[in-house]
Scaffold this motif. Structure first.
Motif, short mmCIF file in Angstrom:
data_model
loop_
_atom_site.label_atom_id
_atom_site.label_comp_id
_atom_site.label_asym_id
_atom_site.label_seq_id
_atom_site.Cartn_x
_atom_site.Cartn_y
_atom_site.Cartn_z
N ASN A 37 0.84 -1.12 0.12
CA ASN A 37 0.16 -0.05 0.01
C ASN A 37 0.59 1.47 -0.04
N TYR A 38 2.01 1.30 0.73
CA TYR A 38 2.68 2.54 0.91
C TYR A 38 3.71 2.76 -0.33
N ARG A 39 3.77 3.95 -0.74
CA ARG A 39 4.74 4.25 -1.87
C ARG A 39 6.33 4.25 -1.11
N GLY A 40 7.08 3.31 -1.55
CA GLY A 40 8.38 3.43 -1.20
C GLY A 40 8.75 2.29 -0.14
N ARG A 323 -0.10 6.71 -0.12
CA ARG A 323 -0.62 5.38 0.31
C ARG A 323 -1.79 5.19 -0.74
N GLN A 324 -2.02 3.97 -1.24
CA GLN A 324 -2.90 3.69 -2.09
C GLN A 324 -3.52 2.47 -1.43
N LEU A 325 -5.02 2.66 -1.11
CA LEU A 325 -5.48 1.51 -0.25
C LEU A 325 -5.95 0.45 -1.64
N ARG A 326 -5.84 -0.68 -1.14
CA ARG A 326 -5.91 -1.84 -2.53
C ARG A 326 -6.90 -2.80 -1.44
N ARG A 327 -8.02 -2.78 -1.88
CA ARG A 327 -8.95 -3.91 -1.31
C ARG A 327 -9.79 -4.74 -2.39
N ILE A 332 -7.14 -1.64 -8.80
CA ILE A 332 -6.60 -0.87 -9.49
C ILE A 332 -5.83 0.30 -9.18
N ARG A 333 -4.72 0.70 -9.62
CA ARG A 333 -4.06 1.58 -8.94
C ARG A 333 -3.02 2.05 -9.79
N PHE A 334 -2.48 3.51 -9.78
CA PHE A 334 -1.39 3.96 -10.36
C PHE A 334 0.03 3.41 -9.74
N PRO A 335 0.96 3.57 -10.74
CA PRO A 335 2.60 3.29 -10.28
C PRO A 335 2.82 4.19 -9.28
N GLN A 336 3.80 3.73 -8.63
CA GLN A 336 4.27 4.58 -7.45
C GLN A 336 5.16 5.77 -8.03
N TYR A 337 5.97 5.38 -9.23
CA TYR A 337 6.71 6.26 -9.44
C TYR A 337 6.70 6.64 -11.30
#
Length: 390
Positions: A37-40, A323-327, A332-337
């Motif tokens: 969930n957390y970036r990095g 932070r991107q919540l993924r349940r 579906i999410r965006f890339p971290q970088y």
């Protein structure tokens, strides 16, 4: 102890971690987890320690076995004092993993599935790809914007499966350019075979970015917390979707590079030197110097191959929220970088003979993602816990 153990696991689950297990003994808490969930990496580990610390103020020592795709990567030990945190990061994961398995067996949890398992969950990552080519003679620049959704899942320990088409959205390409059509970017199966103390080994089989397909293998040796030695081997062919056919060549291009990777905590500089055969057979060296600013990276590089020279720069910028919540089963999410690399010189022989070329065997490979260098993590986890960075 069973109730406390469940409470620690609930704290980690509530904070968004997966593949969690935890138990406490006196003032020491031992846990295993995966950050999805957390970036990095450093922020995810720091958030886990903060969540566990808030869960039980009596705990002073936190030992974390940190996983990626259910495969242990590093051991992090954080000690809380009255004023500051101290952190140690090590590659020797086998001993702590065995302790966790022994504890679960002793508490009759051996047959339970790991809490919030990542197995079978599907991630759809919406990667943007931007291309800018300004060495053309008939136009100022060739500009392309693509969407490359990557569909990913993990079916067993250390495994990752990728499917990533490259879809052109806007461009000024000529009609003869194959990139005008949808191309197969990544369709691959990746497996980590070994990641213990000193050694790391992984293989990837399938289609790779930059129109290559075949097999890739990476072997690394952790000399110490700052210095790694490695070998990258590949046997690939070319693939293109043309107007009326799917064109492939035999996988007869051997790519073999030996590398040295060093991280210097005092300056946050990463230096990497690679030497060997590039994708199309030219022999040369590439030197990278990258400055880490937490999650931001800015780097320069130079290439000398078969008498030709090239140079450029690259960078990685955070693209998503911290932070991107993924349940749910499909997330579906965006890339971290967002990462990009610019080549200064790529015309005449260097361009015509495809010199100094490489490929990516997974969609999000860069100097920032999947970076498990112990000295880097130790530096930035310490700074995160002590409030120097957010």
């Amino acid at each position: 102890m069973g109730q406390a153990q469940n409470e620690y696991e609930r704290c980690l689950q509530k904070a968004g971690f997966e593949n969690v297990a935890a138990y406490a003994s006196h003032d020491t808490l031992t846990a295993t987890l995966e950050n999805t969930n957390y970036r990095g990496n450093y922020r995810g580990i720091g958030q886990a320690i903060k969540a566990l610390s808030a869960c039980d103020a009596q705990i002073k020592v936190f030992r974390l076995l940190v996983q990626e795709y259910q495969k242990p990567q590093v051991v992090v030990q954080a000690t809380r004092t009255s004023e500051l945190w101290s952190v140690q990061v090590d590659y020797d994961t086998q001993q702590l993993e065995q302790q966790i398995l022994t504890h679960r067996s002793a508490t009759a949890a051996r047959n339970e599935e790991m809490k919030t398992s990542t197995t079978g969950k599907i991630d759809v990552v919406l990667h943007p790809i931007f291309s800018f080519d300004n060495h053309k003679l008939d136009k100022l620049a060739e500009v392309c914007f693509f969407l490359a959704p990557s569909i990913e899942t993990t079916l067993w320990r250390g495994n990752r499966i990728y499917l990533q088409p490259i879809i052109p959205l806007a461009h000024n390409l000529t009609k003869s350019n194959p990139d005008r059509r949808v191309q197969l970017g990544v369709l691959a199966v990746r497996q980590e075979w070994l990641n213990q103390k000193r050694w790391y080994l992984s293989t990837t089989l399938g289609s790779f970015l930059y129109n290559r397909y075949g097999v890739n293998a990476e072997l690394a040796y952790h000399y110490n917390h700052q210095l790694d030695f490695g070998v990258r081997l590949g046997l690939t062919g070319e693939q293109l979707l043309l107007p009326n056919k799917w064109q492939t060549t035999a996988p007869n291009k051997f790519h073999g590079m030996a590398n040295v990777n060093f991280y210097h905590p005092a300056t946050s500089l990463q230096a990497k030197l690679s030497a060997g055969s590039f994708v199309y057979g030219d022999i040369g060296v590439r030197a990278d110097l990258v400055r880490h600013f937490g999650e931001f990276t800015v780097g320069v590089y130079g290439i000398y191959t078969d008498g030709e020279k090239n140079a450029g720069f690259n960078f990685a910028l955070p693209l998503s929220t911290r932070r991107q919540l993924r349940r749910g089963q499909v997330r579906i999410r965006f890339p971290q970088y967002f990462t990009w690399e610019y080549s200064m010189l790529n015309y005449y022989r260097y361009a015509f003979e495809h010199m100094g070329q490489d490929y990516k065997e997974r969609p999000d490979k860069s100097f920032t993602t999947h970076y498990w260098q112990a000295a880097y993590l130790q530096q930035y986890i310490t700074r995160f816990l002590n409030g120097v960075i957010r």
